[in-house]
Design an enzyme around this catalytic site. Structure first.
Site, PDB file in Angstrom:
ATOM      1  N   GLY A  86      -6.442 -11.997   5.161  1.00  0.00           N
ATOM      2  CA  GLY A  86      -5.069 -11.645   5.540  1.00  0.00           C
ATOM      3  C   GLY A  86      -4.407 -11.166   4.131  1.00  0.00           C
ATOM      4  O   GLY A  86      -3.915 -11.905   3.367  1.00  0.00           O
ATOM      5  N   THR A 103      -4.214   3.845   4.716  1.00  0.00           N
ATOM      6  CA  THR A 103      -4.192   4.707   5.840  1.00  0.00           C
ATOM      7  C   THR A 103      -4.557   6.148   5.079  1.00  0.00           C
ATOM      8  O   THR A 103      -4.675   6.301   3.766  1.00  0.00           O
ATOM      9  CB  THR A 103      -2.619   5.041   6.476  1.00  0.00           C
ATOM     10  OG1 THR A 103      -2.074   5.332   5.241  1.00  0.00           O
ATOM     11  CG2 THR A 103      -2.243   3.827   6.738  1.00  0.00           C
ATOM     12  N   ALA A 158     -14.716  -2.929   0.269  1.00  0.00           N
ATOM     13  CA  ALA A 158     -14.734  -2.493   1.915  1.00  0.00           C
ATOM     14  C   ALA A 158     -14.727  -1.150   2.144  1.00  0.00           C
ATOM     15  O   ALA A 158     -15.272  -0.474   3.062  1.00  0.00           O
ATOM     16  CB  ALA A 158     -13.708  -3.483   2.382  1.00  0.00           C
ATOM     17  N   ARG A 159     -13.811  -0.254   1.221  1.00  0.00           N
ATOM     18  CA  ARG A 159     -13.630   0.938   1.633  1.00  0.00           C
ATOM     19  C   ARG A 159     -14.962   1.737   1.381  1.00  0.00           C
ATOM     20  O   ARG A 159     -15.179   2.669   2.119  1.00  0.00           O
ATOM     21  CB  ARG A 159     -12.505   1.282   0.623  1.00  0.00           C
ATOM     22  CG  ARG A 159     -11.258   0.938   1.224  1.00  0.00           C
ATOM     23  CD  ARG A 159      -9.975   1.295   0.161  1.00  0.00           C
ATOM     24  NE  ARG A 159      -8.953   0.788   0.325  1.00  0.00           N
ATOM     25  CZ  ARG A 159      -7.510   0.613  -0.426  1.00  0.00           C
ATOM     26  NH1 ARG A 159      -7.868   1.183  -1.769  1.00  0.00           N
ATOM     27  NH2 ARG A 159      -6.544   0.415  -0.193  1.00  0.00           N
ATOM     28  N   TRP A 186      -2.590  -8.176  11.948  1.00  0.00           N
ATOM     29  CA  TRP A 186      -3.601  -7.252  12.249  1.00  0.00           C
ATOM     30  C   TRP A 186      -4.786  -7.684  11.500  1.00  0.00           C
ATOM     31  O   TRP A 186      -5.407  -6.828  10.923  1.00  0.00           O
ATOM     32  CB  TRP A 186      -3.123  -5.797  11.790  1.00  0.00           C
ATOM     33  CG  TRP A 186      -2.196  -5.106  12.544  1.00  0.00           C
ATOM     34  CD1 TRP A 186      -1.123  -4.646  12.102  1.00  0.00           C
ATOM     35  CD2 TRP A 186      -2.230  -4.596  13.792  1.00  0.00           C
ATOM     36  NE1 TRP A 186      -0.308  -4.084  13.114  1.00  0.00           N
ATOM     37  CE2 TRP A 186      -1.066  -3.734  14.101  1.00  0.00           C
ATOM     38  CE3 TRP A 186      -3.213  -4.467  14.833  1.00  0.00           C
ATOM     39  CZ2 TRP A 186      -0.877  -3.307  15.337  1.00  0.00           C
ATOM     40  CZ3 TRP A 186      -3.160  -4.163  15.851  1.00  0.00           C
ATOM     41  CH2 TRP A 186      -1.880  -3.424  16.403  1.00  0.00           C
ATOM     42  N   ILE A 187      -5.115  -8.873  11.748  1.00  0.00           N
ATOM     43  CA  ILE A 187      -6.335  -9.343  10.750  1.00  0.00           C
ATOM     44  C   ILE A 187      -7.545  -9.457  11.515  1.00  0.00           C
ATOM     45  O   ILE A 187      -7.676 -10.238  12.534  1.00  0.00           O
ATOM     46  CB  ILE A 187      -5.864 -10.866  10.331  1.00  0.00           C
ATOM     47  CG1 ILE A 187      -4.416 -10.663   9.716  1.00  0.00           C
ATOM     48  CG2 ILE A 187      -6.874 -11.399   9.387  1.00  0.00           C
ATOM     49  CD1 ILE A 187      -4.361  -9.909   8.320  1.00  0.00           C
ATOM     50  N   GLY A 237       2.435  -3.341   5.257  1.00  0.00           N
ATOM     51  CA  GLY A 237       1.148  -2.913   5.723  1.00  0.00           C
ATOM     52  C   GLY A 237       0.630  -2.044   4.350  1.00  0.00           C
ATOM     53  O   GLY A 237       0.074  -2.469   3.463  1.00  0.00           O
ATOM     54  N   ARG A 274     -18.980  -3.216  13.008  1.00  0.00           N
ATOM     55  CA  ARG A 274     -19.185  -2.804  11.626  1.00  0.00           C
ATOM     56  C   ARG A 274     -17.740  -3.824  10.627  1.00  0.00           C
ATOM     57  O   ARG A 274     -17.981  -4.481   9.820  1.00  0.00           O
ATOM     58  CB  ARG A 274     -19.175  -1.386  11.063  1.00  0.00           C
ATOM     59  CG  ARG A 274     -19.531  -1.346   9.496  1.00  0.00           C
ATOM     60  CD  ARG A 274     -18.373  -1.210   8.757  1.00  0.00           C
ATOM     61  NE  ARG A 274     -17.280  -0.183   9.363  1.00  0.00           N
ATOM     62  CZ  ARG A 274     -15.916  -0.545   9.406  1.00  0.00           C
ATOM     63  NH1 ARG A 274     -15.457  -1.463   8.872  1.00  0.00           N
ATOM     64  NH2 ARG A 274     -15.072   0.428   9.776  1.00  0.00           N
ATOM     65  N   GLU A 287      -7.818  -0.448   5.969  1.00  0.00           N
ATOM     66  CA  GLU A 287      -8.238  -0.531   4.448  1.00  0.00           C
ATOM     67  C   GLU A 287      -7.669   0.679   3.874  1.00  0.00           C
ATOM     68  O   GLU A 287      -8.033   1.306   2.861  1.00  0.00           O
ATOM     69  CB  GLU A 287      -9.744  -0.221   4.576  1.00  0.00           C
ATOM     70  CG  GLU A 287     -10.396  -1.090   5.317  1.00  0.00           C
ATOM     71  CD  GLU A 287     -11.040  -2.054   4.454  1.00  0.00           C
ATOM     72  OE1 GLU A 287     -11.015  -2.076   3.404  1.00  0.00           O
ATOM     73  OE2 GLU A 287     -11.760  -2.966   4.971  1.00  0.00           O
TER      74      GLU A 287
END
Ligand code: TGC
Ligand code: FAD
Length: 401
Positions: A146, A382, A259-260, A178-179, A153, A106, A380
């Site tokens: 990115g 924390t 995206a969330r 972390w991409i 973060g 996903r 996306e």
């Protein structure tokens, strides 16, 4: 109570999948059809192999074209640019069914659709849209997004990646960490500051001199998704690669809204897969001469899982309606993402316990989902950051710093 009910002419099992409140009645024929076709795809192309991919830490690159073929990339982008031209509930269902298979799969799809195609569609020039969107939709290109940096973060506004105007091009320096998709991406949507400190989106293409994408190894989570860094060492960016439509931190945060939303549905897919496995196992596994599902303690676990899944399904559906009407706020999306991931993590843990020792093996999906969800609860935004977004909405007082 019988298990099978008639919904839109089809017999469905209200406990498998599950659909306890017959929420399928809220879905259109098109949405039901899309969900069924993605579910079939996942059963055929992902579920038989996912355990092996994860055990080996292998990203199955060939899935990119296959996702393109089934319309998993950019479902809400207009068809004129190669997207699906679908509504947000259809998008949510696609994410739900893919994540029923695996969160890492996903991730590949939601990054491409919400974090790469969406910013190009919403903030890009006509030339950028024509050049990139059809190839991203078909899976000919893979993209990445990115925003996160080694030292920034949760607070992306502090980012250090920056570019200078050099007359006929920009010069980009910095790094991202972390991409998702980075090691294989053909194009990266990169958020960087100009000389005044204003944030802009730049399209950085594989092969540009000074641009590299080292892979991040050693993950215990999302092992079938490839993750990496983006390193920019004096990369010359053609001026036509700057996204002209929007600048400021609001631009990447708008992408994150989309995206969330997808994650709210996706995480619930993982929860449903764990619930289905737990229910089956509870009915099959015998201890003390009876199925373990006959013991009240195990029934409590299953009943609570079904309750949380059902409440979350309703929440997601209503959020989808609001997204379709352009009325969903960032805080409403935060609530849904935060809720779904927490529900899914709890269900994965409980489902694993119902499986006893067998639950730690790759024969069942819970442990893999549980480890995946440890990333989903972090990326996306924390779990804490989404709580603070809600806190700011409730009180009017941001408590981030
Ligand atoms: P803040 O002052 O709140 O906002 C800065 C500016 O942005 C505006 N804004 C928005 N605009 C449009 N849509 C939204 N949703 C917006 N939210 C905020 C805001 O109005 C303001 O505009 P202006 O004109 O006043 O400047 O920003 P802040 O610096 O205080 O930060 C707030 C915070 C912490 C909530 C935010 O930065 C945040 O969400 N942090 C979490 C970072 C995050 O989520 N990173 C995700 C990286 S991508 C990723 O993880 C992909 S994983 C994908 C996968 O594999 O599936
Ligand atoms: P930090 O921000 O350092 O947070 C550490 C801890 O401190 C957390 O528990 C956090 O909640 C807490 N904290 C931070 N600030 C506060 C505060 N103000 N109040 C209270 N607590 C606070 N990013 C991208 O840009 N693109 C991607 O494609 C992408 N993919 C990812 C894939 C994976 C597998 C992972 C793990 C991450 C990915 N990310 C991506 C990065 C992700 O978005 C960040 O990890 C996330 O935003 C958190 O940032 P951080 O890891 O630096 O944690």
């Amino acid at each position: 109570m019988p298990n099978d009910f008639q919904t839109k002419g089809k017999a469905v099992d209200l406990f498998e999948s599950p659909d306890f409140y017959v929420l399928d009645d809220l879905l259109t024929e098109e949405q039901l059809l899309i969900r069924a076709s993605i579910r079939e795809f996942v059963k055929k192309e992902i579920s038989p192999y996912i355990e092996q991919w994860c055990q080996k830490g292998h990203f199955p690159y060939e899935i990119v074209r296959k996702f393109g073929d089934i319309g998993a990339f950019g479902p809400t982008i207009p068809t004129s640019y190669g997207g699906g031209g679908l509504d947000y509930i259809a998008y949510g269902l696609i994410m739900q069914e893919i994540e029923r298979g695996d969160s890492g799969m996903r991730s590949t799809a939601s990054v491409q659709g919400s974090l790469v195609m969406y910013p190009i569609y919403a903030f890009g020039s006509e030339a950028q849209k024509a050049r990139f969107l059809p190839k991203l939709a078909s899976g000919e290109y893979l993209g990445c997004f990115g925003l996160t940096e080694p030292d920034h973060g949760s607070n992306p506004s502090g980012m250090l990646t920056h570019f200078k105007d050099e007359g006929d091009h920009y010069l980009l320096n910095g790094s991202k960490m972390w991409i998702s998709n980075a090691p294989k991406a053909d194009v990266a949507v990169v958020w960087a500051k100009d000389e005044t400190g204003r944030i802009h989106g730049l399209l950085v293409e594989r092969g540009m001199e000074g641009f590299s994408t080292p892979e991040t190894h050693g993950k215990w989570s999302l092992r079938a998704s490839c993750t990496g860094e983006l390193v920019f060492d004096n990369v010359k960016i053609p001026k036509e690669n700057l996204l002209p439509g929007k600048s400021g931190l609001g631009a990447p945060l708008m992408c994150l809204d989309s995206a969330r939303f997808g994650i709210s549905w996706g995480a619930l897919g993982a929860a449903m897969d764990c619930y289905d496995a737990a229910r089956r196992y509870a009915l099959e596994r015998q201890q003390f001469g009876k199925p373990i599902g006959s013991f009240q303690l195990q029934q409590k676990k299953l009943a609570e899982m079904l309750t949380e899944i059902t409440k979350s399904q309703l929440l997601n559906w209503k959020l989808g309606k609001m997204m379709n009407e352009g009325k969903a706020s960032t805080a409403q999306i935060s609530l849904a993402k935060r809720n779904a991931v927490e529900v899914a993590l709890n269900i994965a843990r409980e489902a694993r316990q119902i499986h006893g020792g067998m639950g730690i093996t790759g024969e069942y999906p819970m442990m893999r989902h549980m480890m995946n969800l440890e990333s989903v609860v972090t990326y996306e935004g924390t779990h804490d950051i989404h709580l603070l977004i809600l806190g700011a909405e409730i009180t009017g007082i941001p408590a981030f710093s």
